[in-house]
Design a protein around this motif. Structure first.
Motif, PDB file in Angstrom:
ATOM      1  N   ARG A   1      48.216  40.250 -34.711  1.00 47.78           N
ATOM      2  CA  ARG A   1      48.305  38.786 -34.783  1.00 47.78           C
ATOM      3  C   ARG A   1      47.414  38.230 -33.669  1.00 47.78           C
ATOM      4  O   ARG A   1      47.825  38.072 -32.526  1.00 47.78           O
ATOM      5  N   SER A   2      46.160  37.960 -34.017  1.00 53.70           N
ATOM      6  CA  SER A   2      45.191  37.562 -32.992  1.00 53.70           C
ATOM      7  C   SER A   2      44.198  36.560 -33.558  1.00 53.70           C
ATOM      8  O   SER A   2      44.053  36.404 -34.781  1.00 53.70           O
ATOM      9  N   ILE A   3      43.483  35.911 -32.631  1.00 57.14           N
ATOM     10  CA  ILE A   3      42.427  34.971 -32.985  1.00 57.14           C
ATOM     11  C   ILE A   3      41.428  34.929 -31.838  1.00 57.14           C
ATOM     12  O   ILE A   3      41.805  34.958 -30.655  1.00 57.14           O
ATOM     13  N   GLY A   4      40.144  34.920 -32.154  1.00 60.97           N
ATOM     14  CA  GLY A   4      39.106  34.898 -31.124  1.00 60.97           C
ATOM     15  C   GLY A   4      38.944  33.518 -30.506  1.00 60.97           C
ATOM     16  O   GLY A   4      39.220  32.487 -31.139  1.00 60.97           O
ATOM     17  N   ILE A   5      38.469  33.497 -29.263  1.00 68.12           N
ATOM     18  CA  ILE A   5      38.309  32.220 -28.579  1.00 68.12           C
ATOM     19  C   ILE A   5      37.241  31.357 -29.252  1.00 68.12           C
ATOM     20  O   ILE A   5      37.322  30.131 -29.209  1.00 68.12           O
ATOM     21  N   ASP A   6      36.250  31.985 -29.902  1.00 70.89           N
ATOM     22  CA  ASP A   6      35.257  31.194 -30.618  1.00 70.89           C
ATOM     23  C   ASP A   6      35.882  30.472 -31.806  1.00 70.89           C
ATOM     24  O   ASP A   6      35.534  29.316 -32.102  1.00 70.89           O
ATOM     25  N   ALA A   7      36.822  31.132 -32.501  1.00 74.25           N
ATOM     26  CA  ALA A   7      37.526  30.479 -33.611  1.00 74.25           C
ATOM     27  C   ALA A   7      38.427  29.366 -33.101  1.00 74.25           C
ATOM     28  O   ALA A   7      38.560  28.313 -33.740  1.00 74.25           O
ATOM     29  N   VAL A   8      39.032  29.590 -31.938  1.00 74.83           N
ATOM     30  CA  VAL A   8      39.850  28.541 -31.329  1.00 74.83           C
ATOM     31  C   VAL A   8      38.995  27.328 -30.998  1.00 74.83           C
ATOM     32  O   VAL A   8      39.400  26.176 -31.214  1.00 74.83           O
ATOM     33  N   ALA A   9      37.790  27.565 -30.481  1.00 80.78           N
ATOM     34  CA  ALA A   9      36.893  26.457 -30.149  1.00 80.78           C
ATOM     35  C   ALA A   9      36.575  25.638 -31.396  1.00 80.78           C
ATOM     36  O   ALA A   9      36.598  24.400 -31.371  1.00 80.78           O
ATOM     37  N   GLU A  10      36.281  26.331 -32.490  1.00 74.55           N
ATOM     38  CA  GLU A  10      35.985  25.614 -33.734  1.00 74.55           C
ATOM     39  C   GLU A  10      37.168  24.756 -34.155  1.00 74.55           C
ATOM     40  O   GLU A  10      37.013  23.582 -34.529  1.00 74.55           O
ATOM     41  N   GLN A  11      38.372  25.311 -34.077  1.00 79.94           N
ATOM     42  CA  GLN A  11      39.563  24.560 -34.468  1.00 79.94           C
ATOM     43  C   GLN A  11      39.823  23.374 -33.541  1.00 79.94           C
ATOM     44  O   GLN A  11      40.332  22.333 -33.968  1.00 79.94           O
ATOM     45  N   SER A  12      39.459  23.532 -32.266  1.00 84.60           N
ATOM     46  CA  SER A  12      39.692  22.442 -31.310  1.00 84.60           C
ATOM     47  C   SER A  12      38.875  21.211 -31.663  1.00 84.60           C
ATOM     48  O   SER A  12      39.295  20.081 -31.382  1.00 84.60           O
ATOM     49  N   TYR A  13      37.706  21.423 -32.263  1.00 84.77           N
ATOM     50  CA  TYR A  13      36.862  20.289 -32.642  1.00 84.77           C
ATOM     51  C   TYR A  13      37.195  19.774 -34.050  1.00 84.77           C
ATOM     52  O   TYR A  13      37.063  18.581 -34.325  1.00 84.77           O
ATOM     53  N   LEU A  14      37.614  20.669 -34.942  1.00 84.72           N
ATOM     54  CA  LEU A  14      38.081  20.191 -36.248  1.00 84.72           C
ATOM     55  C   LEU A  14      39.329  19.317 -36.068  1.00 84.72           C
ATOM     56  O   LEU A  14      39.487  18.302 -36.747  1.00 84.72           O
ATOM     57  N   ALA A  15      40.183  19.773 -35.148  1.00 78.61           N
ATOM     58  CA  ALA A  15      41.411  19.027 -34.803  1.00 78.61           C
ATOM     59  C   ALA A  15      42.317  18.812 -36.010  1.00 78.61           C
ATOM     60  O   ALA A  15      43.109  17.866 -36.044  1.00 78.61           O
ATOM     61  N   HIS A  16      42.223  19.702 -36.998  1.00 75.78           N
ATOM     62  CA  HIS A  16      43.089  19.591 -38.166  1.00 75.78           C
ATOM     63  C   HIS A  16      44.479  20.140 -37.873  1.00 75.78           C
ATOM     64  O   HIS A  16      45.461  19.694 -38.467  1.00 75.78           O
ATOM     65  N   ASP A  17      44.530  21.117 -36.985  1.00 77.34           N
ATOM     66  CA  ASP A  17      45.807  21.782 -36.751  1.00 77.34           C
ATOM     67  C   ASP A  17      45.878  22.260 -35.304  1.00 77.34           C
ATOM     68  O   ASP A  17      45.735  23.446 -35.004  1.00 77.34           O
ATOM     69  N   ILE A  18      46.055  21.296 -34.416  1.00 78.02           N
ATOM     70  CA  ILE A  18      46.222  21.599 -32.993  1.00 78.02           C
ATOM     71  C   ILE A  18      47.557  21.034 -32.543  1.00 78.02           C
ATOM     72  O   ILE A  18      48.159  20.202 -33.236  1.00 78.02           O
ATOM     73  N   PRO A  19      48.095  21.466 -31.390  1.00 79.05           N
ATOM     74  CA  PRO A  19      49.415  20.991 -30.963  1.00 79.05           C
ATOM     75  C   PRO A  19      49.484  19.474 -30.886  1.00 79.05           C
ATOM     76  O   PRO A  19      48.506  18.800 -30.538  1.00 79.05           O
TER      77      PRO A  19
END
Length: 815
Positions: free
Chosen positions: A610-628
């Motif tokens: 159960r893992s995710i790379g920091i580069d994928a996290v960066a992409e999600q942080s800018y999409l902002a579709h599913d962040i805390p």
């Protein structure tokens, strides 16, 4: 032990920190693609030239600019009066400020153009702006100045004499300040009780910086927005912006200072000079871009010089050879005006290092700063630390001779022990960590010290004179913390800022408030950030040296960049990782405390699948579709890092020379350097810094020195007369290192940029003194020219009535 460079692609990402990868800066530099200030070409750019005083000290009776103003292509001619008209816009002071104050400091005005008086050869009197640099230069020659020449004084000791010509009405007796540190009473008692003493009078000569690129500036004013861009050879653009704003009266937030590629600085490009202020002001006045580039002659006359100490020093010892006291009295040459940080160099950067590597129970140092008719004197590679180390190591050499002890054994007896850290000296500072015997032992091992002593004895029997000189130096880097610096007189903080930004594509830009000029920051900073984020080194871009790009910054000097700038980047990267951890935990439906980060991957503890790379996290942080919930989009972090203490690198350098007493010529046999700079981010860059520093230290020891005649005229005003060492003059260097981590920063680094310059001079001088011990020679002032060395031997032999043994042989009389 030479370090081999590595291709970054051959280095595993997990091993990038500490790897000797090739510098990414070098291809552009060696192919000519790098852009320096003088390379900048702007539309309708004009050129500025400066009329400088022909005399070291004179009253200005009249300045006739009519001839220059009438020349074709001249756009403007400016004098002191033009800057101080009632209708002059901006409200600038047109005075260069001082950035370090002392309680006893006599502040004097330093105008950017001289009004009624010039105080050193090269003092600026007028500027001409023309369509090209050649017309500007010709127009400067057409200005007629009527001088009333005054007596000049260039020696700081002579400047303090009652009959010396005075430079400033606000500095009676030419005294810039009186300063002291340590316990005078305890030190006097140590000398009263001493079984043995060693004393020394020395001159640490003035040096002229010789960066490959001379100082330069280009200013471009935009009247529609009132924005002013200044491109310049700067080691600290944000500081230059702040000072420039006050000098010319331009709002700081509408002033941009950018350092393009800078061809070396060695401290000389820290300071705020009149020239960049003049370029900026005339560009505003003419509403045209203006360029100024110093000639090499101008740099010799006007760049802030270094060193310039006259010192009397004494060492007290008990019957066993334990050092019990150290007493130092120094007169420091400040030049004609106070440069930006000049008051700090011969005081807090000098007196606080006089304990060296030794446990000295009583120390007292007094320093008098003197105004003289030479250019302002300020920081030059090492800035106070070389001067202190030279005093200490020369005295230790003489102390060992006084005790009849081997110089290595005498040092070991007096070292701060390995278990004595942190060590509180008697001159305010607390050393962070150290293991001084380790570097000495390694250096002597590389040299095969005992075998050398045998060779030395055999050589002397054959009429050849070999000598070995030890230099066990210490340096203070990363000046800090800001609160303490403020209490000591600093008019600026000594923190550093950074911003680390992860882009949606997975690449990173790291911004830092330092300003590299040859140190390899683009490489080492990328190594630091890549290591912290677990991403490929090639994916990190480093940006510095531009006030429009970086929020704030304190620049590069005092070997601070890795310890302070690098630590700031670590702090920002770790903040970024913590935000990324929260996003990763949200995506993995786990508690952030259960999410681990290793090699660029976030994984749930105990469930690595159960893992995710920091580069994928960066992409999600800018999409902002599913962040805390409540979290701002984006992935970046800013930090201001203010260290708790200095860091204190150290080491042992050993020079072996052969001296011909008949001619005074010195030839290197060996040069060994073992340095401890804490953890090494890039060993190849560390090695390069050590090599360059040694070359400059050898230059001071044997060749360099600014010399003035009785009228204040510079006698060493070009490379024909000022002897910068060539490759053939620099010894082959055998280098090695030990590692003692610093506990005061997250990288465990200590700084390396000035180590070789601090260590080398006394290693060479001690070696020459050791070689000439049979002749009774215990000291020769730098530079150790053949004439000076020959004279010291000839003078001693003549005084003894003959040879080294005083029996009237070949070294007496006309040698």
């Amino acid at each position: 032990m030479s370090v081999d460079s590595l291709d970054p692609e051959e280095v595993d990402a997990a091993d990038i920190l500490g790897s000797a990868i090739e510098r990414r800066e070098d291809p552009a530099l060696i192919t000519g693609d790098a852009e320096y200030t003088d390379d900048i070409q702007l539309r309708e750019m004009a050129h500025m030239a400066v009329l400088r005083s022909q005399h070291a000290h004179a009253r200005i009776e009249d300045v006739d600019t009519s001839g220059a103003e009438a020349m074709e292509g001249v756009l403007g001619v400016y004098t002191y009066e033009d800057l101080h008209r009632e209708d002059t816009p901006g409200g600038g002071s047109f005075l260069l400020p001082v950035g370090w104050l002392l309680d006893s400091l006599r502040q004097v005005d330093h105008p950017i153009l001289a009004g009624d008086r010039v105080r050193y050869l090269g003092d600026a009197i007028a500027v001409v702006v023309a369509e090209d640099r050649y017309r500007a230069s010709d127009a400067v020659d057409a200005i007629d100045v009527d001088y009333d020449r005054l007596d000049a004084v260039t020696d700081p000791g002579e400047a303090l004499a009652t009959d010396a010509p005075g430079l400033h009405d606000d500095a009676e007796g030419n005294v810039a300040f009186d300063w002291e540190i340590g316990d005078a009473e305890a030190t006097d008692a140590a000398f009263e009780e001493a079984a043995h003493t060693a004393s020394l009078e020395l001159e640490n000569q003035l040096l002229i910086p010789n960066a490959m690129e001379p100082r330069a500036a280009v200013a471009d004013y935009h009247p529609g927005t009132d924005e002013l861009d200044v491109f310049m050879t700067s080691q600290n653009p944000h500081l230059h912006r702040l000072l420039l704003s006050g000098v010319i009266g331009h709002p700081e937030h509408k002033l941009r200072v950018k350092a393009p590629e800078v061809g070396g600085g060695f401290g000389s490009k820290i300071h705020h000079y009149a020239d960049e202020a003049l370029v900026a002001w005339v560009a505003k006045d003419l509403e045209r871009p203006v360029k100024w580039t110093a000639t090499r002659t101008e740099t010799y006359k006007t760049d802030a010089q270094g060193r310039g100490h006259l010192t009397e020093a004494e060492l007290a010892m008990d019957e066993s050879g334990n050092v019990t006291g150290l007493r130092v009295d120094t007169t420091a040459n400040l030049g004609a005006y106070l440069s930006t940080f000049a008051p700090s160099v011969p005081t807090y950067l000098y007196g606080t290092l006089l304990s060296g590597q030794y446990d000295v129970p009583a120390i007292h140092c007094s320093v008098t700063g003197a105004f003289t008719n030479v250019p302002p004197v300020d920081a030059y590679r090492g800035a106070g630390r070389p001067e202190a180390s030279f005093v200490v190591e020369r005295l230790v050499h003489l102390g060992a001779r006084e005790m009849g002890m081997d110089p290595a054994s005498f040092r070991r007896r007096n070292f701060v022990p390995e278990d004595g850290f942190p060590y509180q000296t008697q001159v305010a500072v607390e050393y962070d960590s150290g293991d001084y015997e380790k570097t000495l032992d390694r250096a002597l091992e590389l040299l095969d010290y005992e075998r050398f002593r045998e060779r030395q004895r055999e050589a002397r029997e054959a009429g050849r004179y070999l000598g070995v000189g030890l230099s066990c130096y210490i340096e203070a880097c990363g000046l800090a913390p800001s609160e303490l610096a403020g209490e000591l007189g600093a008019q600026a903080g000594l923190w550093e800022s950074s911003l680390v930004r992860f882009h949606p594509s997975g690449t990173v830009t790291a911004y830092c408030g330092t300003s590299g000029h040859g140190q390899g920051h683009a490489t080492t900073y990328a190594q630091i950030v890549a290591n912290e984020l677990g991403i490929p080194y090639e994916d990190v871009e480093v940006v510095e040296g531009d006030t429009d790009e970086i929020p704030q910054g304190m620049g590069t000097y005092g070997s601070r960049s890795a310890a302070v700038g690098g630590s700031s980047l670590v702090k920002s990267a770790r903040k970024l990782v913590e935000k990324a951890r929260e996003i990763a935990a949200h995506r993995l439906e786990a508690d952030p405390d259960d999410v681990e980060f290793t090699d660029g991957e976030f994984a749930v503890a105990g469930a690595p699948d159960r893992s995710i790379g920091i580069d994928a996290v960066a992409e999600q942080s800018y999409l902002a579709h599913d962040i805390p919930d409540g979290m701002e989009p984006g992935l970046e972090a800013t930090s201001f890092y203010d260290p708790d203490n200095f860091v204190f690198p150290f080491g042992t350098h050993v020079a072996v020379v052969e001296v011909d007493p008949r001619s005074g010529e010195i030839e290197f046999d060996r040069y060994v350097a073992v340095d401890d700079v804490g953890n090494q981010i890039n060993p190849k860059i560390v090695e390069g810094q050590i090599h360059g520093g040694i070359a400059q230290g050898v230059g001071q020891a044997l060749y360099e020195g600014a010399e003035y005649d009785e009228n204040g005229q510079l006698m060493t005003g070009s490379m024909q007369d000022y002897a910068v060492p060539k490759a053939e003059h620099v010894p082959e260097m055998e280098t090695d290192s030990t590692v003692t981590e610093s506990p005061v920063n997250p990288l465990g680094v200590k700084g390396v940029g000035e180590a070789g310059t601090i260590a080398a001079p006394q290693a060479v001088v001690n070696a020459v003194a050791d070689a000439l011990e049979p002749f009774g020679v215990d000291h020769v002032d730098m530079p150790l020219t053949a004439e000076r060395v020959w004279s010291s031997v000839d003078g001693r032999a003549a005084a003894d009535g003959g040879t080294a043994d005083g029996d009237g042989g070949e070294y007496g009389g006309d040698c």
